[in-house]
Structures are given as C-alpha cells and as structure tokens.
Scaffold this motif. Structure first.
Motif, PDB file in Angstrom:
ATOM      1  N   GLY A 189       2.033  -4.908  14.886  1.00  7.67           N
ATOM      2  CA  GLY A 189       3.202  -5.607  15.401  1.00  7.67           C
ATOM      3  C   GLY A 189       4.348  -5.639  14.416  1.00  7.67           C
ATOM      4  O   GLY A 189       5.519  -5.539  14.805  1.00  7.67           O
ATOM      5  N   THR A 190       4.035  -5.743  13.129  1.00  5.30           N
ATOM      6  CA  THR A 190       5.112  -5.793  12.134  1.00  5.30           C
ATOM      7  C   THR A 190       5.893  -4.492  12.079  1.00  5.30           C
ATOM      8  O   THR A 190       7.052  -4.480  11.668  1.00  5.30           O
ATOM      9  CB  THR A 190       4.569  -6.107  10.728  1.00  5.30           C
ATOM     10  N   THR A 191       5.288  -3.397  12.483  1.00  6.83           N
ATOM     11  CA  THR A 191       6.011  -2.117  12.451  1.00  6.83           C
ATOM     12  C   THR A 191       7.084  -2.066  13.525  1.00  6.83           C
ATOM     13  O   THR A 191       8.028  -1.267  13.411  1.00  6.83           O
ATOM     14  CB  THR A 191       5.046  -0.920  12.661  1.00  6.83           C
ATOM     15  N   GLN A 192       6.950  -2.901  14.560  1.00  5.97           N
ATOM     16  CA  GLN A 192       7.840  -2.819  15.721  1.00  5.97           C
ATOM     17  C   GLN A 192       8.881  -3.928  15.776  1.00  5.97           C
ATOM     18  O   GLN A 192       9.764  -3.888  16.631  1.00  5.97           O
ATOM     19  CB  GLN A 192       7.005  -2.862  17.001  1.00  5.97           C
ATOM     20  N   LEU A 193       8.791  -4.900  14.910  1.00  8.03           N
ATOM     21  CA  LEU A 193       9.699  -6.038  14.968  1.00  8.03           C
ATOM     22  C   LEU A 193      10.989  -5.745  14.207  1.00  8.03           C
ATOM     23  O   LEU A 193      10.952  -5.527  12.990  1.00  8.03           O
ATOM     24  CB  LEU A 193       9.027  -7.274  14.372  1.00  8.03           C
ATOM     25  N   PRO A 194      12.149  -5.775  14.865  1.00  5.84           N
ATOM     26  CA  PRO A 194      13.415  -5.557  14.152  1.00  5.84           C
ATOM     27  C   PRO A 194      13.648  -6.573  13.037  1.00  5.84           C
ATOM     28  O   PRO A 194      14.273  -6.252  12.025  1.00  5.84           O
ATOM     29  CB  PRO A 194      14.463  -5.696  15.266  1.00  5.84           C
ATOM     30  N   GLY A 195      13.118  -7.800  13.220  1.00  2.00           N
ATOM     31  CA  GLY A 195      13.277  -8.808  12.184  1.00  2.00           C
ATOM     32  C   GLY A 195      12.535  -8.495  10.902  1.00  2.00           C
ATOM     33  O   GLY A 195      12.773  -9.129   9.868  1.00  2.00           O
ATOM     34  N   SER A 196      11.615  -7.527  10.955  1.00  2.00           N
ATOM     35  CA  SER A 196      10.878  -7.117   9.754  1.00  2.00           C
ATOM     36  C   SER A 196      11.617  -6.048   8.967  1.00  2.00           C
ATOM     37  O   SER A 196      11.150  -5.619   7.916  1.00  2.00           O
ATOM     38  CB  SER A 196       9.487  -6.592  10.144  1.00  2.00           C
ATOM     39  N   GLY A 197      12.757  -5.608   9.497  1.00  5.26           N
ATOM     40  CA  GLY A 197      13.552  -4.600   8.811  1.00  5.26           C
ATOM     41  C   GLY A 197      14.001  -3.503   9.738  1.00  5.26           C
ATOM     42  O   GLY A 197      13.355  -3.209  10.748  1.00  5.26           O
ATOM     43  N   THR A 198      15.123  -2.904   9.393  1.00  7.58           N
ATOM     44  CA  THR A 198      15.686  -1.801  10.164  1.00  7.58           C
ATOM     45  C   THR A 198      15.750  -0.554   9.288  1.00  7.58           C
ATOM     46  O   THR A 198      16.217  -0.616   8.152  1.00  7.58           O
ATOM     47  CB  THR A 198      17.108  -2.152  10.648  1.00  7.58           C
ATOM     48  N   PRO A 199      15.251   0.603   9.751  1.00  6.99           N
ATOM     49  CA  PRO A 199      14.724   0.843  11.093  1.00  6.99           C
ATOM     50  C   PRO A 199      13.283   0.382  11.244  1.00  6.99           C
ATOM     51  O   PRO A 199      12.580   0.184  10.251  1.00  6.99           O
ATOM     52  CB  PRO A 199      14.808   2.368  11.201  1.00  6.99           C
ATOM     53  N   THR A 200      12.861   0.216  12.509  1.00 11.65           N
ATOM     54  CA  THR A 200      11.438   0.008  12.766  1.00 11.65           C
ATOM     55  C   THR A 200      10.713   1.330  12.513  1.00 11.65           C
ATOM     56  O   THR A 200      11.340   2.378  12.364  1.00 11.65           O
ATOM     57  CB  THR A 200      11.198  -0.464  14.202  1.00 11.65           C
ATOM     58  N   VAL A 201       9.386   1.280  12.452  1.00 12.77           N
ATOM     59  CA  VAL A 201       8.611   2.469  12.090  1.00 12.77           C
ATOM     60  C   VAL A 201       7.482   2.675  13.084  1.00 12.77           C
ATOM     61  O   VAL A 201       7.088   1.739  13.797  1.00 12.77           O
ATOM     62  CB  VAL A 201       8.052   2.346  10.660  1.00 12.77           C
ATOM     63  N   THR A 227       0.851  -1.186   0.000  1.00 10.71           N
ATOM     64  CA  THR A 227       0.000   0.000   0.000  1.00 10.71           C
ATOM     65  C   THR A 227       0.885   1.233   0.000  1.00 10.71           C
ATOM     66  O   THR A 227       2.096   1.147   0.256  1.00 10.71           O
ATOM     67  CB  THR A 227      -0.919   0.000   1.246  1.00 10.71           C
ATOM     68  N   ASN A 228       0.306   2.382  -0.314  1.00  7.61           N
ATOM     69  CA  ASN A 228       1.015   3.655  -0.173  1.00  7.61           C
ATOM     70  C   ASN A 228       0.854   4.116   1.274  1.00  7.61           C
ATOM     71  O   ASN A 228      -0.264   4.383   1.719  1.00  7.61           O
ATOM     72  CB  ASN A 228       0.436   4.698  -1.130  1.00  7.61           C
ATOM     73  N   TRP A 229       1.951   4.206   2.002  1.00  8.47           N
ATOM     74  CA  TRP A 229       1.882   4.493   3.432  1.00  8.47           C
ATOM     75  C   TRP A 229       1.317   5.880   3.702  1.00  8.47           C
ATOM     76  O   TRP A 229       1.576   6.838   2.973  1.00  8.47           O
ATOM     77  CB  TRP A 229       3.262   4.387   4.049  1.00  8.47           C
ATOM     78  N   VAL A 230       0.589   5.980   4.803  1.00  9.36           N
ATOM     79  CA  VAL A 230      -0.030   7.238   5.204  1.00  9.36           C
ATOM     80  C   VAL A 230       0.995   8.179   5.839  1.00  9.36           C
ATOM     81  O   VAL A 230       1.026   9.377   5.539  1.00  9.36           O
ATOM     82  CB  VAL A 230      -1.197   6.970   6.176  1.00  9.36           C
ATOM     83  N   ASN A 231       1.845   7.648   6.716  1.00  8.50           N
ATOM     84  CA  ASN A 231       2.808   8.478   7.458  1.00  8.50           C
ATOM     85  C   ASN A 231       4.211   7.868   7.405  1.00  8.50           C
ATOM     86  O   ASN A 231       4.757   7.436   8.436  1.00  8.50           O
ATOM     87  CB  ASN A 231       2.372   8.622   8.925  1.00  8.50           C
ATOM     88  N   PRO A 232       4.836   7.836   6.243  1.00  7.64           N
ATOM     89  CA  PRO A 232       6.175   7.239   6.163  1.00  7.64           C
ATOM     90  C   PRO A 232       7.198   8.073   6.929  1.00  7.64           C
ATOM     91  O   PRO A 232       7.135   9.304   6.899  1.00  7.64           O
ATOM     92  CB  PRO A 232       6.476   7.242   4.665  1.00  7.64           C
ATOM     93  N   PRO A 233       8.134   7.449   7.623  1.00  8.66           N
ATOM     94  CA  PRO A 233       9.156   8.211   8.348  1.00  8.66           C
ATOM     95  C   PRO A 233      10.020   9.020   7.377  1.00  8.66           C
ATOM     96  O   PRO A 233      10.328   8.563   6.275  1.00  8.66           O
ATOM     97  CB  PRO A 233       9.985   7.121   9.037  1.00  8.66           C
TER      98      PRO A 233
END
Length: 362
Positions: free
Chosen positions: A232-244, A147-153
């Motif tokens: 939860g996927t936004t907070q898991l380091p295993g899903s990618g760095t940095p978390t969001v 999806t196109n993110w609403v609030n990308p860092p």
C-alpha cells in the motif's frame, strides 16, 4: 591618526569589558557555539553544512547527496536526492574535546521525516541531564523501507537505502563526530517502518551494532496484513511522488515469487541478534472506537512483534519485550495507539536506559 587610535582604544576597552562580563548580558548566558563542520567522504557530498535547529544548540541538521539514492519519491518539503540528517549531541559535547560518545541511529516511520519536532523531543528528552549519547536520524523517505530495492523505477535510479545508511552514513558520522566507532558503541532503533529497518539492519550487519530496538515495528513480512501495508505504501501519493510499482521494493509479493520478502523478514531471521542487546516495544491499540486506523495499525504491529518474540525465545536469545497494552500504565497520555507521541517518548526513555547499561560510554 587620532581617529584610528581612538577606535583601537575603544576596541581594547570593549574586549576587556566583554571578558569581565560587564556588557549587560544575562547572568549565565553562553556565547553561541557553531555546530560541527562536516567533510565530504564515504560516498556522501555535503550540500548544506550543519545548522542548529534552535537556540538550545543541541540538535542540528545537515544535507547530503549520494549515488546510492540519487533521487527518491519526495514528500512535501523534500527535494528529491537531497537527504536531511538530524543529529542530537549530548549536553557539554563542545566542551569535552577528548570525549567520545556512543551513537544511536534512529529510523523514522512511514510516511514521516527524520527531522520532526517529535523526534527532536524524543532525542533531547531521553538524553537530558548529561546522558552521554549522540542520536542520528537519517532520511529514509516516505517509503524507502530501509532496504536495497529489487526493482527501482528508472526515473528514480538506484534505491539502495541500506547501502546509504550502513556503508556511508555510519562511517561518515564516525569521521566527523567524536564517536565510539565500534559495535560496542553503536545502536540502531526505529519506529514502525523504522522498527523493521532497525531489525533488518541489525540482522544483516550484526558486526555494526551492539543494541537494536523496535518501537511498534512491522517485523514480520510473512504476515499478510503487514505485507499488504507495505504494498500500500508504494501506491499512496502521500508517501511521496512519484508512486512506484507494487514490486519495486521487495519484488512480487505473492508465492512463489516472494523469495525476497521471505528472506528479508526480520521475525524469521533472529539468529544474528545473538550477543546483541534486543528490545521491542508495542501496545495493543487500546480502544478501537478511538482512532480506528491507528488502533488497527498497532494491533498488526503487535502481532508481528509476538512472532518475533516467540522466535527469539525459541533461539534462546535474551531480549526485552515491553507490551504496554492500552498504554495506561506505560506513560501519561499513552493510549496504546500507533505513532502516539506519549508512547514513543516513553519507549525512547526506556530504550536509552538500556543503552547506557549495555554500550560503551564515558
């Protein structure tokens, strides 16, 4: 002069011997064929040209960059901003110079990669024996959620995964490979997070796809367990760095600020799937004592599929719904768990059969 003549003569003899098949090569051996060369376009820049994954020369990978997702949360082995795309060609593609093939775009799950060995096995196994289908697996990152993110860092920049895949990858593939470049020759499928992405893409742009398939997809964002899993996927380091941040992808996940979550939930917006082939596959998790996390994940996915099925029935939209329970009657080695290879390979074989009956192909 004599040496030059001798070398020239040797070269002619070697060429003749090669043509006659007398060089000692194994009977039936074929010369290596280079994978296609891709040209920049549609907002994509090729940073690494295609290379074969193995000596079978059916599956290749290449790498692109895009301003729609200039950087992303990278997992181990990924370079943020570089997007690996894996493609499996049908057998005989290189020798059928005028033939055009339908394309299946398959979206990976979380946290996963597009170019896994399992994906290659699924794509090559389901099209073995001359099935005329190209399969493309684009990068969706560990937590892209298609999806196109609403609030990308700010540190990542735009996370317009939908724009990247639908507005760039699809026309790019059509420009560089011999495809049937119409909705009648194009399908979208995915597993887990990718199943959500497949239905979301098909509902957002129904003019692009003739068929959609979900393999244990999380299709109902109104389901609070599914919603918690996404957060939860936004907070898991295993899903990618940095978390969001938790609101980066779909915005704030609680009422009354959850309008984007509701608007992008595939289960409640099935209307655009009318006149499209639709298929869903799910197990029930099987024995809870055996791999509890994967069993629970599949049960949640099944709940979201049941809601979607009910809405398809209410809307009068034909569809295929395969609920294979504990997997014992679906495929050898399938135990109804989430992300279980034997289950997924059976899903893909069945889905490709539907595609060959429903899409335009040679």
């Amino acid at each position: 002069m004599t040496r030059r003549i001798t070398l020239a003569a040797f070269g002619m003899v070697f060429a003749l011997v090669s043509v006659l098949g007398l060089t000692g090569a194994a009977p039936g051996a074929q010369a290596s064929v280079a994978p296609p060369v891709f040209t920049d376009g549609h907002g994509l820049t090729v940073v690494k040209q295609p290379w074969w994954v193995d000596a079978n020369e059916r599956t290749f990978k290449f790498v692109v960059r895009t301003d729609e997702v200039p950087r992303y949360s990278a997992m181990t082995g990924q370079v943020s901003g570089e997007h690996v795309i894996m493609v499996t060609l049908p057998e005989g593609y290189e020798s059928a110079a005028e033939t055009r093939y339908p394309v299946q775009y398959h979206l990976h799950g979380h946290p996963d990669y597009p170019d896994t060995a399992l994906n290659q096995q699924m794509f090559e196994g389901s099209t073995a024996g001359g099935v005329p289908l190209i399969t493309v697996a684009p990068n969706g990152s560990g937590r892209g959620w298609y999806t196109n993110w609403v609030n990308p860092p700010a540190e990542l920049g735009p996370q317009n995964w939908q724009n990247f895949h639908l507005d760039q990858v699809i026309p790019f593939v059509d420009a560089n490979l011999r495809t049937v470049a119409t909705r009648e020759g194009r399908a979208i499928s995915g597993h887990s997070m990718g199943g959500f992405g497949a239905f979301h893409y098909a509902e957002s742009r129904p003019e692009l796809f003739g068929y959609v398939g979900s393999f244990s997809g999380g299709l109902d964002l109104l389901n609070q367990v599914q919603r918690a899993a996404v957060v939860g996927t936004t907070q898991l380091p295993g899903s990618g760095t940095p978390t969001v941040p938790p609101d980066a992808i779909f915005g704030v996940p609680v009422w009354p600020f959850d309008t984007v979550w509701n608007a992008k939930s595939p289960a409640q917006h099935v209307g655009p799937l009318r006149d499209m082939g639709v298929a869903m596959y799910t197990g029930n998790g099987g024995n809870l004592a055996d791999n509890l996390p994967q069993a629970v994940a599949e049960r949640v996915a099944r709940d979201t599929n049941l809601v979607t099925r009910d809405n398809l029935v209410a809307a009068g939209i034909p569809h295929t719904f395969v609920d294979y329970g504990d997997g014992s009657t679906w495929a050898d080695g399938c135990n109804g768990k989430h992300a279980q290879p034997a289950c997924l390979m059976a899903d893909m074989r069945h889905f490709v059969g539907l595609l060959m009956a429903g899409l335009s192909h040679p």
